[in-house]
Write an enzyme that holds these catalytic residues in place. Structure first.
Site, PDB file in Angstrom:
ATOM      1  N   ASP A  74      30.857  80.574  33.350  1.00 29.63           N
ATOM      2  CA  ASP A  74      31.339  79.589  32.269  1.00 29.63           C
ATOM      3  C   ASP A  74      30.303  78.497  31.771  1.00 29.63           C
ATOM      4  O   ASP A  74      30.314  77.748  30.905  1.00 29.63           O
ATOM      5  CB  ASP A  74      32.190  78.651  33.015  1.00 29.63           C
ATOM      6  CG  ASP A  74      33.638  79.503  33.303  1.00 29.63           C
ATOM      7  OD1 ASP A  74      34.057  80.366  32.450  1.00 29.63           O
ATOM      8  OD2 ASP A  74      34.285  79.370  34.504  1.00 29.63           O
TER       9      ASP A  74
ATOM     10  N   HIS B 153      30.072  78.864  42.864  1.00 23.91           N
ATOM     11  CA  HIS B 153      30.841  79.668  42.986  1.00 23.91           C
ATOM     12  C   HIS B 153      31.356  80.229  44.508  1.00 23.91           C
ATOM     13  O   HIS B 153      30.443  80.176  45.251  1.00 23.91           O
ATOM     14  CB  HIS B 153      30.354  81.331  42.100  1.00 23.91           C
ATOM     15  CG  HIS B 153      31.607  82.162  41.886  1.00 23.91           C
ATOM     16  ND1 HIS B 153      32.042  83.113  42.678  1.00 23.91           N
ATOM     17  CD2 HIS B 153      32.124  82.252  40.672  1.00 23.91           C
ATOM     18  CE1 HIS B 153      33.178  83.696  41.981  1.00 23.91           C
ATOM     19  NE2 HIS B 153      33.282  83.338  40.774  1.00 23.91           N
TER      20      HIS B 153
HETATM   21  N1  CMC Z   1      28.526  70.341  41.631  1.00 19.13           N
HETATM   22  C1  CMC Z   1      28.304  69.876  42.503  1.00 19.13           C
HETATM   23  N2  CMC Z   1      28.361  70.257  43.894  1.00 19.13           N
HETATM   24  C2  CMC Z   1      29.185  71.403  44.228  1.00 19.13           C
HETATM   25  C3  CMC Z   1      29.650  72.239  42.783  1.00 19.13           C
HETATM   26  C4  CMC Z   1      29.037  71.612  41.621  1.00 19.13           C
HETATM   27  N3  CMC Z   1      29.632  72.493  40.582  1.00 19.13           N
HETATM   28  N4  CMC Z   1      30.106  73.209  43.617  1.00 19.13           N
HETATM   29  C5  CMC Z   1      30.367  73.096  44.738  1.00 19.13           C
HETATM   30  N5  CMC Z   1      29.479  71.992  45.278  1.00 19.13           N
HETATM   31  C6  CMC Z   1      29.404  71.514  46.555  1.00 19.13           C
HETATM   32  C7  CMC Z   1      30.625  70.863  47.138  1.00 19.13           C
HETATM   33  O1  CMC Z   1      30.809  69.668  46.982  1.00 19.13           O
HETATM   34  C8  CMC Z   1      30.558  71.150  48.525  1.00 19.13           C
HETATM   35  O2  CMC Z   1      29.456  70.465  49.178  1.00 19.13           O
HETATM   36  P1  CMC Z   1      29.664  70.021  50.712  1.00 19.13           P
HETATM   37  O3  CMC Z   1      29.681  71.094  51.517  1.00 19.13           O
HETATM   38  O4  CMC Z   1      28.683  68.971  51.206  1.00 19.13           O
HETATM   39  O5  CMC Z   1      30.995  69.417  50.777  1.00 19.13           O
HETATM   40  C9  CMC Z   1      29.691  72.676  48.476  1.00 19.13           C
HETATM   41  O6  CMC Z   1      28.959  72.616  47.271  1.00 19.13           O
HETATM   42  C10 CMC Z   1      30.640  73.865  48.776  1.00 19.13           C
HETATM   43  O7  CMC Z   1      31.671  73.745  47.648  1.00 19.13           O
HETATM   44  P2  CMC Z   1      33.192  74.250  47.817  1.00 19.13           P
HETATM   45  O8  CMC Z   1      34.062  73.632  46.848  1.00 19.13           O
HETATM   46  O9  CMC Z   1      33.627  74.130  49.291  1.00 19.13           O
HETATM   47  O10 CMC Z   1      32.965  75.537  47.569  1.00 19.13           O
HETATM   48  P3  CMC Z   1      34.295  76.526  47.036  1.00 19.13           P
HETATM   49  O11 CMC Z   1      33.737  77.823  47.271  1.00 19.13           O
HETATM   50  O12 CMC Z   1      35.476  76.015  47.403  1.00 19.13           O
HETATM   51  O13 CMC Z   1      34.305  76.285  45.302  1.00 19.13           O
HETATM   52  C11 CMC Z   1      33.991  76.341  43.068  1.00 19.13           C
HETATM   53  C12 CMC Z   1      33.814  76.969  44.481  1.00 19.13           C
HETATM   54  C13 CMC Z   1      33.637  77.429  41.896  1.00 19.13           C
HETATM   55  C14 CMC Z   1      35.406  76.017  42.861  1.00 19.13           C
HETATM   56  C15 CMC Z   1      33.176  75.222  43.127  1.00 19.13           C
HETATM   57  O14 CMC Z   1      31.786  75.268  42.982  1.00 19.13           O
HETATM   58  C16 CMC Z   1      33.249  74.605  41.770  1.00 19.13           C
HETATM   59  O15 CMC Z   1      33.962  73.490  41.713  1.00 19.13           O
HETATM   60  N6  CMC Z   1      32.304  74.582  40.660  1.00 19.13           N
HETATM   61  C17 CMC Z   1      32.714  73.806  39.458  1.00 19.13           C
HETATM   62  C18 CMC Z   1      33.850  74.663  38.619  1.00 19.13           C
HETATM   63  C19 CMC Z   1      33.456  75.917  37.974  1.00 19.13           C
HETATM   64  O16 CMC Z   1      32.454  76.091  37.389  1.00 19.13           O
HETATM   65  N7  CMC Z   1      34.458  76.928  38.191  1.00 19.13           N
HETATM   66  C20 CMC Z   1      34.095  78.198  37.538  1.00 19.13           C
HETATM   67  C21 CMC Z   1      34.052  79.289  38.618  1.00 19.13           C
HETATM   68  S1  CMC Z   1      33.491  80.915  37.828  1.00 19.13           S
HETATM   69  C22 CMC Z   1      34.652  81.289  36.901  1.00 19.13           C
HETATM   70  C23 CMC Z   1      36.105  81.599  37.462  1.00 19.13           C
HETATM   71  O17 CMC Z   1      36.063  82.096  38.468  1.00 19.13           O
HETATM   72  O18 CMC Z   1      36.900  81.212  36.762  1.00 19.13           O
END
Ligand code: CMC
Length: 427
Positions: free
Chosen positions: A362, A305
């Site tokens: 989720d 998140h």
């Molecule tokens: N699985 C594997 N690696 C992950 C995941 C995951 N679910 N989420 C983040 N990472 C890694 C990502 O690859 C990155 O690694 P590095 O620093 O080595 O490049 C690091 O963790 C930080 O990730 P980010 O994408 O820069 O973080 P963000 O804050 O931009 O993204 C997020 C947050 C929710 C989009 C992301 O965690 C994600 O894609 N999760 C899966 C989708 C999901 O479950 N979304 C629902 C969010 S809660 C409900 C809502 O708000 O709608």
């Protein structure tokens, strides 16, 4: 933090006021920065930018805390109803019992749609995704309710808000009915907000529908868990769309479009699909390895998140609710065992520990929605239904905010500098 922040740009010092909220990080007020320094700040994805002041919802991502108007999500999920939370978000205080009755009555009396909207539904393909239908139909409300679109009139704003909250279950249920080829079921004013939604979704005109109180309670709690979440992507979209003075129904349609994405509300659908694809506990390591592989775009859906760097408090309640529903209905689903084991393995894996990736709301919601009988394609539509409460509350707050301006981010331009136009036949 001191009450000013110093910035040195181009060898010159500038002071910026630091603003303090009731809780949470201070913010540096850089509104005058461009005028004074000629420089912008750069913050893609707004990871360090507060776009507004708000007194609705507070999240402490490190501690895993979520408050609505000061009340913890755990307390609200346990002790209140979705309608109480809706009232709280819209009005700032929990309702008295008279206020609750009056609010319930108002919402109940707005649940019917203009009959012409039923015709509008029939323009969609039967296999359209419910979120595509929701975007279209909610946007179309702007063509139907002309008496609630003057955003400067508080009464009209409140009528639009009540209409949106009240009509969303009817629209979501109709999107479902349309996809399965069953007749639309009209609202029943004798039922609760959530009971009425279940009847419109799973009832048929040919026989009476009895609302199961366990399912009704679980569904209501799921709605509470999704009601608002501070300045997330779809809420910011609603605020940005609304900042131009746009029609409220169109603004909420914009929020629905944003919510649909798999990184946001679409993750509940993606998470259950992922759990079903994993299928059995022995295949979990394969998917964990894929999630950690930088060359593989796969991510653990329902994990991680932007704000929570701890267990999402909504996921805690959701996991508990799955257990309660399974027990009460005497059902089970192997996918829940896969989810529990996947969580355990991930939370002990250095990759997820170091990156502070925990289950989010989720992760477990799909398991329970599926047990209730919803197809995966409806999951995000249910999220949209509940989040409408937060969207309209935030939209109202924005319009009455004296600091409100049209949202207009700036950029770091990296394209070509001025160049001469070359005629088509000379290129
Ligand atoms: N699985 C594997 N690696 C992950 C995941 C995951 N679910 N989420 C983040 N990472 C890694 C990502 O690859 C990155 O690694 P590095 O620093 O080595 O490049 C690091 O963790 C930080 O990730 P980010 O994408 O820069 O973080 P963000 O804050 O931009 O993204 C997020 C947050 C929710 C989009 C992301 O965690 C994600 O894609 N999760 C899966 C989708 C999901 O479950 N979304 C629902 C969010 S809660 C409900 C809502 O708000 O709608």
């Amino acid at each position: 933090m001191s009450d000013t922040a110093k910035l040195n740009v181009g060898g010159k010092d500038f002071d910026y006021p630091v603003m303090t909220g009731t809780i949470g990080p201070d913010v540096v007020d850089i509104r005058k920065m461009y005028a004074q320094t000629g420089a912008f700040t750069y913050d893609p994805g707004f990871t360090s930018t507060a776009s507004c002041q708000s007194n609705l919802t507070y999240i402490d991502g490190d501690e895993g805390v979520l408050l609505h108007r000061g009340y913890t999500i755990g307390d609200l999920a346990e002790k209140s109803s979705f309608m109480e939370v809706a009232y709280l978000l819209l009005n700032g205080e929990l309702p008295s019992s008279d206020e609750m009755d009056s609010f319930n009555g108002t919402i109940t009396r707005h649940t019917m749609l203009h009959e012409q909207l039923a015709t509008f539904f029939r323009g969609f393909r039967r296999d359209a995704h419910p979120m595509a239908i929701m975007c279209g139909v909610v946007g179309a409300l702007s063509a139907f309710y002309h008496d609630s679109t003057d955003i400067h009139d508080p009464r009209q704003r409140m009528i639009a808000s009540h209409r949106l909250i009240a009509k969303m279950p009817t629209i979501a249920a109709m999107a479902y009915k349309y996809s399965v080829g069953q007749p639309f079921v009209y609202p029943d004013n004798s039922l609760s907000y959530t009971g009425n939604f279940l009847r419109m979704t799973f009832g048929v005109p040919a026989e009476p529908y009895v609302v199961n109180p366990v399912v009704e309670k679980a569904m209501d709690r799921i709605f509470i868990l999704h009601a608002d979440h501070e300045q997330n992507a779809s809420t910011s979209t609603v605020r940005l769309a609304g900042s131009s003075g746009a029609n409220p129904f169109a603004c909420i349609a914009a929020g629905i479009a944003c919510l649909w994405g798999p990184a946001h509300g679409g993750a509940n659908e993606a998470a259950l699909n992922m759990l079903r694809e994993i299928g059995t506990v022995d295949r979990i390591p394969e998917f964990i390895a894929r999630a950690k592989d930088k060359n593989d775009p796969f991510r653990l859906m329902g994990f991680g998140h932007r704000v929570y760097k701890n267990y999402d408090p909504r996921a805690t309640v959701m996991q508990k609710t799955v257990r309660e529903v399974f027990e009460s209905l005497n059902v089970s689903d192997p996918v829940f065992d896969v989810a529990l084991k996947l969580e355990e393995i991930a939370l002990n894996d250095p990759y997820f520990v170091e990156k502070k990736l925990f289950p989010n709301v989720d992760f477990y919601s799909g398991v329970i929605l599926s047990a209730i009988g919803f197809p995966t394609s409806m999951f995000t539509a249910l999220f949209a239904l509940a989040r409408t409460v937060g969207w309209v509350a935030q939209w109202n707050e924005m319009i009455t905010d004296p600091d409100q301006k049209i949202g207009r981010p700036r950029q770091l331009y990296t394209g070509p500098t001025t160049r001469d136009y070359v005629a088509l036949d000379a290129r």
